[in-house]
Each structure stands twice: as structure tokens, then as C-alpha cells.
Design an enzyme around this catalytic site. Structure first.
Site, PDB file in Angstrom:
ATOM      1  N   ASN A 105       0.874  -1.178   0.000  1.00  0.00           N
ATOM      2  CA  ASN A 105       0.000   0.000   0.000  1.00  0.00           C
ATOM      3  C   ASN A 105       0.905   1.219   0.000  1.00  0.00           C
ATOM      4  OD1 ASN A 105      -1.946   1.705   2.540  1.00  0.00           O
ATOM      5  ND2 ASN A 105      -1.963   1.985   0.346  1.00  0.00           N
ATOM      6  N   GLY A 106       0.734   2.068  -0.987  1.00  0.00           N
ATOM      7  CA  GLY A 106       1.545   3.280  -1.046  1.00  0.00           C
ATOM      8  C   GLY A 106       2.099   3.504  -2.425  1.00  0.00           C
ATOM      9  N   TYR A 266     -10.795  10.798   4.125  1.00  0.00           N
ATOM     10  CA  TYR A 266     -11.580  10.015   3.167  1.00  0.00           C
ATOM     11  C   TYR A 266     -11.305   8.513   3.135  1.00  0.00           C
ATOM     12  CZ  TYR A 266     -12.821   8.137  -1.482  1.00  0.00           C
ATOM     13  OH  TYR A 266     -13.277   7.359  -2.505  1.00  0.00           O
TER      14      TYR A 266
HETATM   15  O1  PRP Z   1     -14.271  15.755  -6.447  1.00  0.00           O
HETATM   16  P1  PRP Z   1     -14.428  14.315  -6.793  1.00  0.00           P
HETATM   17  O2  PRP Z   1     -13.406  13.892  -7.813  1.00  0.00           O
HETATM   18  O3  PRP Z   1     -15.789  13.942  -7.192  1.00  0.00           O
HETATM   19  O4  PRP Z   1     -14.040  13.466  -5.523  1.00  0.00           O
HETATM   20  C1  PRP Z   1     -14.518  13.725  -4.226  1.00  0.00           C
HETATM   21  C2  PRP Z   1     -15.643  12.797  -3.846  1.00  0.00           C
HETATM   22  O5  PRP Z   1     -15.234  11.429  -4.019  1.00  0.00           O
HETATM   23  C3  PRP Z   1     -15.378  10.743  -2.790  1.00  0.00           C
HETATM   24  O6  PRP Z   1     -16.626  10.060  -2.721  1.00  0.00           O
HETATM   25  P2  PRP Z   1     -16.832   8.528  -3.166  1.00  0.00           P
HETATM   26  O7  PRP Z   1     -18.056   8.416  -3.961  1.00  0.00           O
HETATM   27  O8  PRP Z   1     -15.591   8.013  -3.798  1.00  0.00           O
HETATM   28  O9  PRP Z   1     -16.934   7.680  -1.829  1.00  0.00           O
HETATM   29  P3  PRP Z   1     -17.860   7.771  -0.530  1.00  0.00           P
HETATM   30  O10 PRP Z   1     -19.144   7.087  -0.844  1.00  0.00           O
HETATM   31  O11 PRP Z   1     -17.064   7.038   0.498  1.00  0.00           O
HETATM   32  O12 PRP Z   1     -18.052   9.191  -0.153  1.00  0.00           O
HETATM   33  C4  PRP Z   1     -15.331  11.806  -1.731  1.00  0.00           C
HETATM   34  O13 PRP Z   1     -16.009  11.380  -0.552  1.00  0.00           O
HETATM   35  C5  PRP Z   1     -16.025  12.963  -2.395  1.00  0.00           C
HETATM   36  O14 PRP Z   1     -17.421  12.847  -2.257  1.00  0.00           O
HETATM   37  N1  GLN Z   2      -2.966   2.639  -3.835  1.00  0.00           N
HETATM   38  C1  GLN Z   2      -1.926   1.904  -3.561  1.00  0.00           C
HETATM   39  O1  GLN Z   2      -1.501   1.754  -2.418  1.00  0.00           O
HETATM   40  C2  GLN Z   2      -1.291   1.284  -4.774  1.00  0.00           C
HETATM   41  C3  GLN Z   2      -0.095   0.416  -4.569  1.00  0.00           C
HETATM   42  C4  GLN Z   2       0.822   0.400  -5.806  1.00  0.00           C
HETATM   43  N2  GLN Z   2       1.537   1.637  -5.939  1.00  0.00           N
HETATM   44  C5  GLN Z   2       0.032   0.095  -7.075  1.00  0.00           C
HETATM   45  O2  GLN Z   2      -0.139   0.928  -7.895  1.00  0.00           O
HETATM   46  O3  GLN Z   2      -0.442  -0.992  -7.243  1.00  0.00           O
HETATM   47 MG    MG Z   3     -18.040  10.986  -1.226  1.00  0.00          MG
END
Ligand code: PRP
Ligand code: GLN
Ligand code: MG
Length: 529
Positions: A105-106, A266
Site C-alpha cells: 500500500n503506497g 476520506y
Molecule cells: O471531487 P471528486 O473527484 O468527485 O471526488 C470527491 C468525492 O469522491 C469521494 O466520494 P466517493 O463516492 O468516492 O466515496 P464515498 O461514498 O465514500 O463518499 C469523496 O467522498 C467525495 O465525495
Molecule cells: N494505492 C496503492 O496503495 C497502490 C499500490 C501500488 N503503488 C500500485 O499501484 O499498485
Molecule cells: Mg463521497
């Protein structure tokens, strides 16, 4: 931001695969693109199941039933550096030395240098654009230097010291040495999370787990757990039933402890506690601070606070309570649509917002609404959400974000396209409001956000996504190289979408680096079904 997991069961007759699968369900929110499990059975044999898709699609019952052994790893992938090709699904595997698999992860930020080193000096073949493939090969090369038929813990820790001195960036990893055990390690800044825990069985023996979030440990009864420290590593032996116990070692000097603040904003589940800080409590604090800022802004006439589900719910509710304004669930979330932000494709993300959220007119009609989201990244969600609020009859639409404006790449584990794709890139707040169609946009201040996540022992965070200052620094040309790979992946995808088959994709004028849909390993891929 991927999800990683490793488990060793003390009873070597038991198969760990069912628990690795269940754990994957608790980490699905960290990566929806690919999923993988590798187990290790008798005679040090690895068993693998991985591919593109959600855990429930990749880990079918038939596939799971062939995963043998009492120890194993899981990975849930959200791609960063490479592409979403199946061949970059994890855990990665190298057969030499000893047989190693690894879940990462990373994101590494000196991948150009690492690629050159592996090619020119170490002579190891790299088959994908994934930084994680570089990582496992660097580790393998360091282990190889001992030139022994069997290594011991001392050698493994020494190989990790060398690996972690060579690689730069963010990494929380679980690795497995065939027939030997599971290894966990975390970068010297502790950017990505990793926890270690134990579960006591009825006979007094202990099982061990390493996981990205505490929620997985708790759910599986690993009730005694702690965070792996920055720069620390742990080895859990395959046979942990008797005298052999997990061994910890500070393999490199810790640097400034700075976990990624975006975990709290998030990534992580609210019911996780990371580095001693409850994600839920931090989000409540974000609501309080946001309300405090909003209450000082003149000329805002808010009738109702409405959250943008799902992640923002906790903070939005608290914002309403602190402002003493009614809170309503104006958007109903379709529970069968996953997280939209971590979808690999922009067009898919846009249409998913409408599939995912539906506005209830009764809560919007004739009202001035304050929409609260955790962050505004590309603006995909916010633009659609504001439009939906207006279509549902809202008079004024104010949009508040629990995080400050995102103006820079997130280089440690979120694929934030390039900076130009960020709605906050080179725009002030009024311009952002115009782009997403809101009457006003209100952002949390960075100092306030940091205050929300701080504890007595945790004072600093990785906040480069807001400031452009990255805790590890970045090698020259790294960001340009990243953008080149992304553009390449996009071109390939566009061609596929236009119906070209893989072998007609290449033409001399515009070479596209074809990505394999399946991984390359020394074993042919059998029919999984
Ligand atoms: O500006 P954007 O590119 O739209 O990204 C931001 C949005 O994306 C994520 O929600 P997501 O739907 O991924 O997940 P969630 O249901 O956990 O909020 C985050 O919580 C924001 O709502
Ligand atoms: N989001 C991540 O942690 C990704 C791990 C790794 N860098 C990949 O691309 O698979
Ligand atoms: Mg969201």
C-alpha cells in the site's frame, strides 16, 4: 491507497483463506480495481488467486477452495503509478530467492532510479509499470546477497534495512517468504497505516494478523493490537504455535512521523483507529471546525445541512449540530454502487455519481442548502451534486468541504490524475464555486484540519496534496514520468474503447505500451472456474 492483510494461524492444519477473504470485505473501500490472495501451504508451495474486480467477483468459491495453507496475504488494489491492467494486480510474486510474495500500500517516488538499478546493476526483469513490482525485486535482490540456501530473521531484517534505504516514498507492506513466515514493514515516515495484532485461541496458542485498518483486526478477534512504528518491521514465523514468536526490529531510523491526513479525511473507515486516532472522532472534529468557520461568514442564509454520502456523513451531521441548523439526508445512496472517486475511469465516475445518489425533492425544494462533503478533488461529484440539488428545487446551494482545496498531486497512494484535472488547480474559491455551479464554496483551513487529527503523540501529517510540499521529497522528473505513463495508459484505453483489438493498437507513429491482462508467472494460468 490499497488494502493489505496478512494472517498466520498457529494451527498448521487449518486453511487461512476463508479469513483472508473475509478480511478483504473489510478493506474493499480501499481499492476496487483488483483483488488478490496468496497462501502458503505445505512444502512451501504458494497458491494464488488474483484478478481485476471487487473481492466478491475475484474470490469465487471454487477459486477459494484451492487456496491451501495456514498463512497468506490479501491485497485490494487502487492503482497509483502503473495502470489498472490485470498484470499489476497484487500480491506480486518472484520465485527467486526462496519464493516471495508481497502486498504493497503506497507509492514509491524514486521509481526511475529503482528501475535503472534493477536493470543495469541487479539484472532483474521488470514486466510492468507498477512501483510495487520494483519494491519486491529490490527486496529479493537484497535477500539474494546472503547467498544462502536458507535465511534467518537476522538476514531478513538486514535485507529490509538495505531495501528501505534504497526505496523512497510511502509503503506499508506485508510480504511472505515461502515456508518461512510473514513480514510486515512500514516506511520511516509512517505515511501509510499498518497494524499488528494477536488472537488467543482456546488452547492458549496465538494467531497473528497484519492489516491496513484496525477494523479488520477487531472484527476477527485480534483484540490485542498496535500500530507498526515508522521504520519498523516484524517477522511472524510460519510455525507460531510453540517457541517461535513474532520478532520486531527497528530496521531503519524513523524520520518525521507524518501519516497521510487523507486517511482521516476520506480513505479509512470511520470505525478504524489509526496511529491512536479514531477516524470517526476526527471527522466529528472536522464538522465542529467547519461549522465554526461557516458561522463567521456573513450573508449565508442556510435552511438545512445535507451530507454528500457516504464518507462526509459523520462530519456533515456534526456541522449541522454545531450550527444548530436541521440536518437532512437529502441524497439517498444506492448501496450497490461502490466508491466513485476510486473508479479508474473519469466517464464512469461521472455517470456513477447519478447512479449512486438520488436527490429527494421534499428536502431541497425552496430551501437554501449547505451541502457538506469530505473533499473536492476533481469536482466530479460536487458538480453533479450541485446540479441535482438545483434540479430538486434548491434555492441557494452552498458547498462545504472538510478538507482544504486540493491543488497538488497526491503522490503517496491516490491516483489524482495530473494536477490539471484537479478542480482546485490554479483556481481560487470563487472560481471553483463557478465551475461546480455552487453559490459559494467553503473550505476547511489546513491548520484546523490538522488540529482535528492530532493527538498527544501524533503532531504532524503528510499534507502535500494541499501544499505541494512532500515529506519524502520527490526525485527529479518523477511527476513528468508519472504523467507520461498515465497519458500512455489513457491512449491505450481510448483505442480499446474505439474497438481496436490489442494487436492493432500499435502503429509506428504512436507507440502504445500494451498492458497484459494476466500476470506473468512461472506457472501457466490454469482455468480458475
Ligand atoms: O471531487 P471528486 O473527484 O468527485 O471526488 C470527491 C468525492 O469522491 C469521494 O466520494 P466517493 O463516492 O468516492 O466515496 P464515498 O461514498 O465514500 O463518499 C469523496 O467522498 C467525495 O465525495
Ligand atoms: N494505492 C496503492 O496503495 C497502490 C499500490 C501500488 N503503488 C500500485 O499501484 O499498485
Ligand atoms: Mg463521497
Amino acid at each position: 491507497m490499497c488494502g493489505i492483510l496478512g494472517i498466520v494461524l498457529s494451527d498448521q492444519r487449518k486453511n487461512v483463506a476463508p479469513e483472508l477473504l473475509e478480511g478483504a470485505m473489510f478493506l474493499q473501500h480501499r481499492g476496487q480495481d483488483a483483488a488478490g490472495i496468496v497462501t502458503c501451504g505445505s512444502r512451501g508451495r504458494f497458491y494464488q488467486c488474483k484478478g481485476n474486480g471487487m473481492a466478491r467477483d475475484v474470490f469465487t468459491q471454487t477459486r477459494m477452495s484451492s487456496l491451501m495453507g495456514n498463512m497468506g496475504l490479501t491485497h485490494l488494489r487502487y492503482p497509483t503509478a502503473g495502470s489498472s491492467a490485470g498484470s499489476e494486480a497484487q500480491p506480486f510474486y518472484v520465485n527467486s530467492p526462496y519464493g516471495i510474495t508481497l502486498s504493497h500500500n503506497g507509492n514509491l517516488v524514486n521509481s526511475i532510479e529503482l528501475r535503472r538499478l534493477l536493470d543495469e546493476v541487479v539484472h532483474r526483469h521488470i514486466n510492468t509499470d507498477s512501483d510495487s513490482e520494483l519494491l519486491i525485486n529490490i527486496f529479493a535482490a537484497e535477500l539474494d546477497k546472503f547467498n544462502k540456501s536458507r535465511v534467518n530473521n537476522h538476514d531478513v531484517f538486514a535485507a529490509l534495512t538495505a531495501t528501505m534505504t534504497t526505496i523512497r516514498g510511502a509503503y506499508a507492506c506485508v510480504a511472505m517468504l515461502a515456508g518461512y513466515g510473514i513480514i510486515g514493514f512500514r516506511d520511516p515516515n509512517g505515511i501509510r497505516p499498518l497494524l499488528f495484532g494477536e488472537r488467543v485461541n482456546k488452547d492458549g496458542s496465538k494467531d497473528y494478523m497484519l492489516a491496513s485498518e484496525s477494523v479488520v483486526l477487531k472484527a476477527h478477534g485480534f483484540t490485542t493490537f498496535r500500530d507498526v512504528k515508522p521504520g519498523e518491521a516484524v517477522i511472524i514465523p510460519k510455525d507460531c504455535s510453540g517457541v517461535h514468536k513474532p520478532e520486531f526490529m527497528q530496521v531503519v531510523e524513523p524520520k518525521i512521523f507524518a501519516p497521510d491526513i487523507f486517511e482521516y479525511v476520506y480513505f479509512a473507515r470511520p470505525d478504524s483507529v489509526l496511529d491512536g486516532v479514531s477516524v470517526y472522532r476526527s471527522r466529528i472534529e472536522m464538522g465542529i471546525k467547519l461549522a465554526n468557520k461557516i458561522s463567521k461568514i456573513k450573508d449565508l442564509d442556510i435552511d438545512v445541512v445535507i451530507s454528500v454520502p457516504d464518507t462526509a456523513r459523520t462530519s456533515a451531521f456534526q456541522t449541522a449540530v454545531s450550527l444548530n441548523i436541521p440536518y437532512r439526508e437529502g441524497f439517498v445512496k444506492n448501496r450497490y454502487v461502490g466508491r466513485t472517486f476510486i473508479m479508474p475511469d473519469q466517464a464512469e465516475r461521472r455517470s456513477s455519481v447519478r447512479r449512486k445518489l438520488n436527490a429527494m425533492e421534499s428536502e431541497f425544494a425552496g430551501r437554501n442548502v449547505l451541502l457538506v462533503d469530505d473533499s473536492i478533488v476533481r469536482g466530479t461529484t460536487s458538480k453533479e451534486i450541485v446540479a441535482m440539488a438545483r434540479e430538486a428545487g434548491a434555492k441557494k446551494v452552498y458547498f462545504a468541504s472538510c478538507a482544504p482545496p486540493i491543488r497538488f498531486n497526491h503522490i503517496y497512494g491516490i491516483d489524482l490524475a495530473d494536477t490539471k484535472a484537479l478542480v482546485g488547480f490554479q483556481r481560487d474559491e470563487d472560481e471553483i464555486a463557478r465551475v461546480i455551479g455552487a453559490d459559494k464554496v467553503i473550505y476547511q483551513d489546513l491548520e484546523d484540519l490538522i488540529d482535528c487529527c492530532k493527538s498527544d503523540t501524533l503532531k504532524e501529517f503528510e499534507v502535500g496534496v494541499f501544499t505541494g510540499d512532500y515529506i519524502t521529497g520527490v526525485e527529479d522528473n518523477y511527476l513528468q514520468e508519472l504523467e507520461k505513463i498515465r497519458a500512455q495508459n489513457q491512449r491505450l484505453k481510448d483505442r480499446r474503447d474505439r474497438g481496436f483489438s490489442i494487436d492493432t493498437c500499435i502503429d509506428a507513429s504512436d507507440m502504445v505500451d500494451i498492458k497484459a491482462e494476466v500476470d506473468i508467472s512461472i506457472y501457466n494460468r490454469g482455468d480458475y472456474e
